[in-house]
Scaffold this motif. Structure first.
Motif, PDB file in Angstrom:
ATOM      1  N   PHE A 117     -41.537 -97.162-102.682  1.00  0.00           N
ATOM      2  CA  PHE A 117     -41.826 -95.785-102.305  1.00  0.00           C
ATOM      3  C   PHE A 117     -40.717 -95.179-101.450  1.00  0.00           C
ATOM      4  CE2 PHE A 117     -43.730 -92.646 -99.390  1.00  0.00           C
ATOM      5  CZ  PHE A 117     -44.167 -91.718-100.335  1.00  0.00           C
ATOM      6  N   ARG A 118     -40.088 -95.984-100.603  1.00  0.00           N
ATOM      7  CA  ARG A 118     -39.013 -95.476 -99.748  1.00  0.00           C
ATOM      8  C   ARG A 118     -37.897 -94.851-100.577  1.00  0.00           C
ATOM      9  NH1 ARG A 118     -34.367 -97.501 -98.796  1.00  0.00           N
ATOM     10  NH2 ARG A 118     -34.939 -99.484 -99.768  1.00  0.00           N
TER      11      ARG A 118
ATOM     12  N   ALA B  85     -39.160 -91.437-101.983  1.00  0.00           N
ATOM     13  CA  ALA B  85     -39.206 -90.394-100.965  1.00  0.00           C
ATOM     14  C   ALA B  85     -37.812 -89.919-100.568  1.00  0.00           C
ATOM     15  CB  ALA B  85     -39.959 -90.905 -99.734  1.00  0.00           C
ATOM     16  N   SER B  86     -36.872 -90.843-100.387  1.00  0.00           N
ATOM     17  CA  SER B  86     -35.526 -90.430 -99.975  1.00  0.00           C
ATOM     18  C   SER B  86     -34.816 -89.678-101.094  1.00  0.00           C
ATOM     19  CB  SER B  86     -34.700 -91.632 -99.507  1.00  0.00           C
ATOM     20  OG  SER B  86     -34.587 -92.614-100.511  1.00  0.00           O
TER      21      SER B  86
ATOM     22  N   LEU C 168     -36.300 -86.114-101.044  1.00  0.00           N
ATOM     23  CA  LEU C 168     -35.745 -85.333 -99.931  1.00  0.00           C
ATOM     24  C   LEU C 168     -34.306 -84.931-100.226  1.00  0.00           C
ATOM     25  CD1 LEU C 168     -37.183 -87.113 -96.763  1.00  0.00           C
ATOM     26  CD2 LEU C 168     -38.077 -85.135 -98.004  1.00  0.00           C
TER      27      LEU C 168
ATOM     28  N   SER D 294     -42.814 -89.286-107.500  1.00  0.00           N
ATOM     29  CA  SER D 294     -41.962 -88.266-106.909  1.00  0.00           C
ATOM     30  C   SER D 294     -42.591 -86.871-106.997  1.00  0.00           C
ATOM     31  CB  SER D 294     -40.593 -88.273-107.597  1.00  0.00           C
ATOM     32  OG  SER D 294     -39.749 -87.292-107.044  1.00  0.00           O
TER      33      SER D 294
ATOM     34  N   LEU E 281     -45.654 -86.578-104.882  1.00  0.00           N
ATOM     35  CA  LEU E 281     -45.265 -86.363-103.490  1.00  0.00           C
ATOM     36  C   LEU E 281     -44.837 -84.917-103.273  1.00  0.00           C
ATOM     37  CD1 LEU E 281     -44.601 -87.271-100.623  1.00  0.00           C
ATOM     38  CD2 LEU E 281     -42.423 -88.182-101.483  1.00  0.00           C
TER      39      LEU E 281
ATOM     40  N   LEU F 103     -46.406 -82.243-100.638  1.00  0.00           N
ATOM     41  CA  LEU F 103     -45.600 -81.579 -99.606  1.00  0.00           C
ATOM     42  C   LEU F 103     -45.770 -80.059 -99.668  1.00  0.00           C
ATOM     43  CD1 LEU F 103     -42.266 -83.625 -99.800  1.00  0.00           C
ATOM     44  CD2 LEU F 103     -44.015 -83.732 -98.016  1.00  0.00           C
TER      45      LEU F 103
ATOM     46  N   LEU G  63     -51.527 -91.399 -99.105  1.00  0.00           N
ATOM     47  CA  LEU G  63     -50.340 -90.748 -98.545  1.00  0.00           C
ATOM     48  C   LEU G  63     -50.689 -90.087 -97.224  1.00  0.00           C
ATOM     49  CD1 LEU G  63     -47.349 -89.732 -99.020  1.00  0.00           C
ATOM     50  CD2 LEU G  63     -48.394 -87.666 -99.954  1.00  0.00           C
TER      51      LEU G  63
ATOM     52  N   LEU H  54     -48.994 -87.571 -94.291  1.00  0.00           N
ATOM     53  CA  LEU H  54     -47.897 -86.688 -93.898  1.00  0.00           C
ATOM     54  C   LEU H  54     -48.033 -86.313 -92.435  1.00  0.00           C
ATOM     55  CD1 LEU H  54     -47.825 -84.241 -96.969  1.00  0.00           C
ATOM     56  CD2 LEU H  54     -46.422 -86.273 -96.597  1.00  0.00           C
TER      57      LEU H  54
ATOM     58  N   MET I 211     -37.742 -88.690 -93.550  1.00  0.00           N
ATOM     59  CA  MET I 211     -38.370 -89.926 -94.000  1.00  0.00           C
ATOM     60  C   MET I 211     -39.483 -90.400 -93.062  1.00  0.00           C
ATOM     61  SD  MET I 211     -37.360 -91.026 -96.930  1.00  0.00           S
ATOM     62  CE  MET I 211     -37.835 -92.756 -96.875  1.00  0.00           C
TER      63      MET I 211
ATOM     64  N   ILE J 223     -43.261 -89.279 -93.604  1.00  0.00           N
ATOM     65  CA  ILE J 223     -43.982 -89.629 -94.838  1.00  0.00           C
ATOM     66  C   ILE J 223     -44.362 -91.107 -94.781  1.00  0.00           C
ATOM     67  CG2 ILE J 223     -43.863 -89.715 -97.352  1.00  0.00           C
ATOM     68  CD1 ILE J 223     -41.569 -87.659 -97.185  1.00  0.00           C
TER      69      ILE J 223
END
Length: 318
Positions: free
Chosen positions: A56-57, A60-61, A64, A234, A237, A241, A284, A286, A298, A301
């Motif tokens: 997941f990292r 997420a990166s 972003l 993705s 997410l 957001l 999830l 936030l 990062m 999340i």
């Protein structure tokens, strides 16, 4: 039990049972079908696959990175994210400034030639270090062209102006949530020749109903084993957001595929995955203090309750 992961596993079964063998750009070969749709109810949990571990990292990166409008892998490497390295590396080893060992077809050769694979890894590590330490080198060889972030945040018009599609669509959701024009496109025909990889996920549209935000993605090319699990997470997410910023709940993520394919060297891995038991989806979390999509980092999340089966490794086709 959540239906979300079964929706993805049904896609895998469908392609294996009904797909046709095709040659492809990478020379690997695929089993392919055309036209398929999946629906994920985001209220059931966050759709991060549990039949294999999904990092997941990295998802997420990368997201972003898109949101920031960045197109250089330096940001990704600074976040220990290597998922775009091969396309930048290809640009480097095919340049007139590269004098190292022959890296032609490095993706395929590294799978079958152990000695070459070791040399490839050595060259890749040197390339990454140079991207991180040499700004001039990074500006040339870390740059992927006008890929997703550029199109989302800085679409170039024929008059020389630019359009921030992502910002505009968020503002429209707030002011006119029932608009049928809540669209962001990454497919810019004029810019395609200047991209390291033309966008696979080409266009997405939002839809607001009963206080919930849904998103539909059209993806022209879908690598089912490696790529699609990332894409599902993705865009789910991204939906979370934007719903968070706009004061909405989440509805569905709808994933519409064009060429949906399994690479022939991923079939064994797919079959292993299909034998595994589906587990509960994670949640999830936030940071409630960060209201804007463009402020999220990062550390804002988090995923809770993720207990997947082990990773299943497979080669990337470049």
């Amino acid at each position: 039990m959540s239906k979300s992961e079964h929706t993805y596993l049904d896609l895998c079964k469908h392609v294996i049972e009904n797909g046709v063998k095709k040659d492809d750009r990478t020379g690997t070969g695929t089993i392919s079908t055309f036209g398929y749709q999946m629906r994920f109810d985001l209220s059931e949990g966050f759709p991060l696959l549990t039949t294999k571990r999904i990092p997941f990292r990295l998802i997420a990166s990368e997201l972003l990175w898109f949101i920031k409008g960045d197109t250089n892998i330096k940001y990704l490497l600074q976040n220990n994210n290597n998922i775009w390295n091969e396309w930048a590396f290809k640009k480097w080893v095919e340049s007139s400034e590269y004098y190292g060992p022959d890296m032609t077809d490095f993706g395929l050769r590294a799978q079958t030639d152990q000695q070459f694979g070791q040399e490839y890894e050595k060259q890749m590590e040197a390339f990454k270090e140079k991207i991180l330490s040499d700004d001039d080198f990074s500006k040339v060889y870390g740059e992927l062209g006008n890929v997703y972030g550029k199109q989302w945040r800085d679409w170039r018009t024929s008059s020389g102006e630019t359009i921030d599609q992502l910002k505009d669509v968020i503002e429209t959701i707030k002011k006119n949530p029932y608009s049928r024009r809540l669209i962001v496109s990454a497919w810019n025909p004029e810019d395609v020749p200047m991209m390291a990889l033309p966008p696979c996920h080409t266009l997405f549209q939002f839809y607001v109903s009963e206080g919930k935000l849904s998103c539909q993605l059209y993806q022209r090319s879908a690598d089912i084993f490696l790529g699609i699990p990332f894409n599902i997470a993705s865009y789910s997410l991204l939906t979370h957001l934007i719903a968070h910023e706009c004061g909405l709940e989440v509805g569905e993520f709808i994933h519409t595929l064009g060429d949906a394919h399994i690479y022939v060297n991923h079939v064994e891995q797919i079959n292993i995955q299909l034998e595994r038991e589906v587990k509960e989806l994670p949640k999830l979390i936030l940071n409630p203090d960060k209201k804007s999509v463009f402020e999220i980092e990062m550390e804002d999340i988090k995923i809770e309750g993720y207990e997947p089966h082990p990773t299943i490794k497979a080669p990337v086709a470049v």
